[in-house]
Motif scaffolding. Structure first.
Motif, PDB file in Angstrom:
ATOM      1  N   GLN A 329       0.820  -1.209   0.000  1.00  0.00           N
ATOM      2  CA  GLN A 329       0.000   0.000   0.000  1.00  0.00           C
ATOM      3  C   GLN A 329       0.855   1.260   0.000  1.00  0.00           C
ATOM      4  N   ASP A 330       2.056   1.194   0.604  1.00  0.00           N
ATOM      5  CA  ASP A 330       2.930   2.363   0.570  1.00  0.00           C
ATOM      6  C   ASP A 330       3.530   2.565  -0.821  1.00  0.00           C
ATOM      7  N   VAL A 331       3.798   1.472  -1.513  1.00  0.00           N
ATOM      8  CA  VAL A 331       4.255   1.585  -2.901  1.00  0.00           C
ATOM      9  C   VAL A 331       3.186   2.277  -3.734  1.00  0.00           C
ATOM     10  N   PHE A 332       1.935   1.866  -3.538  1.00  0.00           N
ATOM     11  CA  PHE A 332       0.836   2.553  -4.230  1.00  0.00           C
ATOM     12  C   PHE A 332       0.832   4.038  -3.869  1.00  0.00           C
ATOM     13  N   GLY A 333       0.903   4.342  -2.567  1.00  0.00           N
ATOM     14  CA  GLY A 333       0.778   5.718  -2.119  1.00  0.00           C
ATOM     15  C   GLY A 333       1.854   6.637  -2.662  1.00  0.00           C
ATOM     16  N   HIS A 334       3.083   6.153  -2.740  1.00  0.00           N
ATOM     17  CA  HIS A 334       4.170   6.977  -3.274  1.00  0.00           C
ATOM     18  C   HIS A 334       4.155   7.013  -4.801  1.00  0.00           C
ATOM     19  N   THR A 335       3.751   5.901  -5.409  1.00  0.00           N
ATOM     20  CA  THR A 335       3.759   5.835  -6.876  1.00  0.00           C
ATOM     21  C   THR A 335       2.695   6.731  -7.487  1.00  0.00           C
ATOM     22  N   ILE A 336       1.519   6.821  -6.874  1.00  0.00           N
ATOM     23  CA  ILE A 336       0.477   7.664  -7.453  1.00  0.00           C
ATOM     24  C   ILE A 336       0.903   9.132  -7.445  1.00  0.00           C
ATOM     25  N   ILE A 337       1.706   9.524  -6.450  1.00  0.00           N
ATOM     26  CA  ILE A 337       2.213  10.900  -6.440  1.00  0.00           C
ATOM     27  C   ILE A 337       3.190  11.111  -7.603  1.00  0.00           C
ATOM     28  N   GLU A 338       4.089  10.154  -7.812  1.00  0.00           N
ATOM     29  CA  GLU A 338       5.034  10.266  -8.942  1.00  0.00           C
ATOM     30  C   GLU A 338       4.279  10.396 -10.255  1.00  0.00           C
ATOM     31  N   LEU A 339       3.255   9.552 -10.429  1.00  0.00           N
ATOM     32  CA  LEU A 339       2.488   9.594 -11.670  1.00  0.00           C
ATOM     33  C   LEU A 339       1.709  10.900 -11.799  1.00  0.00           C
ATOM     34  N   ALA A 340       1.146  11.369 -10.691  1.00  0.00           N
ATOM     35  CA  ALA A 340       0.348  12.601 -10.722  1.00  0.00           C
ATOM     36  C   ALA A 340       1.211  13.816 -11.029  1.00  0.00           C
ATOM     37  N   GLU A 341       2.483  13.764 -10.636  1.00  0.00           N
ATOM     38  CA  GLU A 341       3.384  14.868 -10.973  1.00  0.00           C
ATOM     39  C   GLU A 341       3.665  14.927 -12.471  1.00  0.00           C
ATOM     40  N   GLN A 342       3.521  13.776 -13.143  1.00  0.00           N
ATOM     41  CA  GLN A 342       3.733  13.719 -14.590  1.00  0.00           C
ATOM     42  C   GLN A 342       2.441  13.887 -15.377  1.00  0.00           C
ATOM     43  N   ASN A 343       1.309  13.570 -14.751  1.00  0.00           N
ATOM     44  CA  ASN A 343       0.025  13.552 -15.457  1.00  0.00           C
ATOM     45  C   ASN A 343      -0.993  14.344 -14.640  1.00  0.00           C
ATOM     46  N   GLU A 344      -1.344  15.545 -15.104  1.00  0.00           N
ATOM     47  CA  GLU A 344      -2.217  16.441 -14.343  1.00  0.00           C
ATOM     48  C   GLU A 344      -3.652  15.943 -14.246  1.00  0.00           C
TER      49      GLU A 344
END
Length: 641
Positions: A329-344
């Motif tokens: 779940q922490d991998v999900f939580g950090h990964t969605i931020i990385e993706l959101a920084e690339q995809n508005e």
């Protein structure tokens, strides 16, 4: 460790014993019960703050009502520890949530005092109403029915559906709204604001108390005075508080709010309410974690803290000597931020589990792009669908077993319309101590039959990241399911560059010639362990990580069935309708003939225990996989003298 109850609690095995105690001694009983819960949970683990918050209520309910004849239904159930201790299970309470021990939630086959099995929220009013109507049908007009529901659980649509029905019934039903402003994380939404309004409306509450006190002194019957009070209150409400009639708009008699930690006030109020027929609601205000300062101050952490030192409050953590894999779940939580920084266009949605799902990281960093909708799984899915119609890429994070509550919305609002919502199903597979109400056993079976859905499961953290990356790419125009288990993964160095995974493709982990083992998701790591053991026997198993159960990698499956006459499938989902069933369907539809054995969650209810205990019991841990291979290849094993 032997934990000794206090002198009064030590004399109480069942509620009948509690009722022998004087009303003046109930405060001491409550304090001893609270201390006993602290002592046991600090040493053996379990839910914590919720049960501390309802100690006085629990004591009062069993003191006033003739349980189990009078039927008490707890919502969710993680607050029912005091209830279990007072109903014949004190001596076994140390086995709570342990393998073969007491369930962490009320459970019908565990005790007659557990009138309804629970684990998911917002079921108590419907269940208690059903019991009350049944009692009427049987002529049991003296029987009481009590539903205890928290303000967090009250946000779910099911609770309001039940209120809507209860109000037009004449059922003998008492709903107790335990208002502590918390579920696991802080509550959200308009209902929270409403409850705050009536809780803090001093003018209205003083008027109500004055009316009740005055009418209680009149030389007339209780029923007359209560009816008169209700009429007067109805007039006051329009003047004093514009929002204080929500529950009475459902035609429920509303009482409160009162202090849920004042045991004498609770007992007196419940005694009065016993004499008032029909549906009614008592609003009490409590503090989650009451009596343990740290739990009162940080209610989210102390919802279920694990083992801790009750004196210092230190929560014990396993010593770490080497880099450890993160939780999925922490991998999900950090990964969605990385993706959101690339995809508005990316947004995150969760129904009341921002901490459990780790969407809290995004809520802290990007609060305008991550939403906690409360305990409303159906709303979460259709809200995500609405966002998707406007070009948003929504990651809707719901525990696997909670997704069961939003199945219609997945089909009707997402799949039929081909909206590219990404469903991240946390807690897939056997979750452990929470048991059967929380096991994510069925999502593969109920998702893979839906047209237009992609259904996947990562074997490790890197695959989880890459599946999330793939799901949000513009080229993907379909709803996308990613299921992953609770707890740690296997890769300490998990933050790898993103790579697109072609939808519907698996990967070969190792070559072999004797047997093919096909895995879906995290259990692929069990297969890897089993293969190491099998190599020592001179066996040569091939291992395939299929990654997708829909669509299947048909090219890989043709290769497998053309080269292997013996196949094992391994999954952490239900065998009926699951991944193994999908492989059998492929084999039959394509005219292949092979000996196939399926390992996974069997067709029965699996009780609670540590995940490794349950994997062993269900027969798909590494030793079980190796044993099944040996059984199928026994003629090939060389016996060394």
């Amino acid at each position: 460790m032997n934990i000794t109850p206090g002198p009064l609690l030590g004399q109480i095995q069942y509620p009948a014993d509690l009722r022998k105690v004087s009303k003046e001694q109930l405060h001491q009983v409550s304090e001893e019960l609270r201390q006993y819960i602290i002592d046991v949970v600090s040493v053996h683990g379990g839910h914590f703050g919720a049960s501390l918050g309802v100690v006085e209520l629990t004591t009062a309910l069993h003191y006033v009502f003739n349980t189990p004849y009078d039927q008490l239904v707890w919502d969710v159930g993680h607050q029912a520890y005091g209830h279990k201790i007072l109903t014949g299970r004190r001596e076994n309470f140390h086995t709570n949530r342990k393998y073969k021990g007491l369930s962490g939630f009320p459970k019908r086959d565990e005790s007659p005092y557990d009138t309804f099995g629970v684990g998911h929220s917002s079921t108590s009013i419907s269940a208690a109403l059903g019991m009350a109507i049944a009692s009427q049908q049987k002529g049991e007009f003296d029987r009481q029915h009590i539903a205890v529901i928290g303000d967090g659980a009250m946000t779910a649509g099911m609770a309001f559906e039940a209120l809507n029905h209860a109000g037009v019934s004449n059922a003998n039903l008492l709903i107790i709204l335990n208002d502590n402003c918390m579920s696991i994380d802080p509550n959200v939404g308009a209902l929270k604001e409403y409850l705050t309004d009536i809780t803090t409306s001093h003018t209205y509450n003083k008027l109500r108390d004055d009316v009740w006190n005055l009418l209680g002194k009149l030389p007339v019957g209780k029923r007359f005075t209560r009816e008169m009070a209700s009429r007067l209150e109805a007039g006051f409400k329009g003047v004093v508080s514009s929002s204080s009639n929500l529950f009475e708009s459902f035609k429920l008699r509303y009482f409160g709010p009162i202090d849920g930690h004042n045991i004498i006030k609770l007992v007196d109020t419940l005694q009065d309410l016993k004499d008032i027929p029909g549906p009614k609601l008592l609003h009490i205000v409590t503090t989650k974690g009451k009596g343990y300062a740290l739990a009162e101050q940080d209610q989210t952490t102390w919802h279920a803290p694990g083992l801790f030192d009750k004196i210092t409050g230190e929560i014990f953590k396993k010593p770490v000597t080497t880099p450890q894999p993160p939780k999925y779940q922490d991998v999900f939580g950090h990964t969605i931020i990385e993706l959101a920084e690339q995809n508005e266009s990316i947004m995150g949605i969760t129904p009341a589990m921002p901490s459990g799902s780790s969407l809290k990281f995004m809520m802290e960093k990007m609060p305008h792009r991550a939403i906690d909708v409360g305990i409303c799984e159906q709303h979460a899915v259709t809200l995500s669908a609405g966002l998707a119609t406007q070009g948003m890429r929504v990651f809707c994070n719901i525990y696997s077993s909670f997704m069961q509550r939003a199945y219609d919305q997945v089909i009707h609002d997402v799949a039929i319309q081909k909206l590219p919502v990404v469903f991240c199903l946390d807690r897939a597979g056997l979750v452990g101590d929470d048991g059967p109400t929380h096991h994510g056993a069925y999502d593969v079976a109920f998702m893979r039959c839906i047209p237009n859905l992609v259904v996947s499961a990562p074997m490790n953290e890197e695959e989880l990241r890459n599946l999330m990356y793939t799901a949000q790419l513009p080229a993907n125009e379909l709803p996308f399911v990613i299921r992953y288990p609770r707890g740690q993964g296997v890769m300490p160095e998990w933050r790898q560059p993103f790579k697109e995974i072609k939808i519907g493709t698996g990967r070969k982990i190792r070559d072999g010639k004797d047997i093919a083992i096909l895995s879906l998701g995290h259990p692929g790591n069990f297969v890897t362990e089993a293969c190491k053991e099998l190599l020592a026997d001179g066996l040569q198993p091939a291992h395939y990580d299929m990654r997708f159960v829909k669509p299947l990698d048909t090219a890989m499956l043709h290769e497998i069935f053309q080269n292997f006459s013996k196949v094992i499938t391994v999954e952490d989902s239900s065998l009926p309708g699951g991944f193994g069933s999908a492989i059998l369907e492929f084999m039959a539809m394509n005219g292949y003939h092979a000996e196939v054995k399926m390992l996974g969650i069997p067709d029965r209810i699996v009780e609670h225990g540590k995940p490794e205990e349950l994997h062993r019991e269900c027969g798909y841990d590494a030793p079980a996989i190796a044993a099944k291979v040996r059984e199928m290849l026994k003629s090939k094993i060389t016996v060394i003298a």
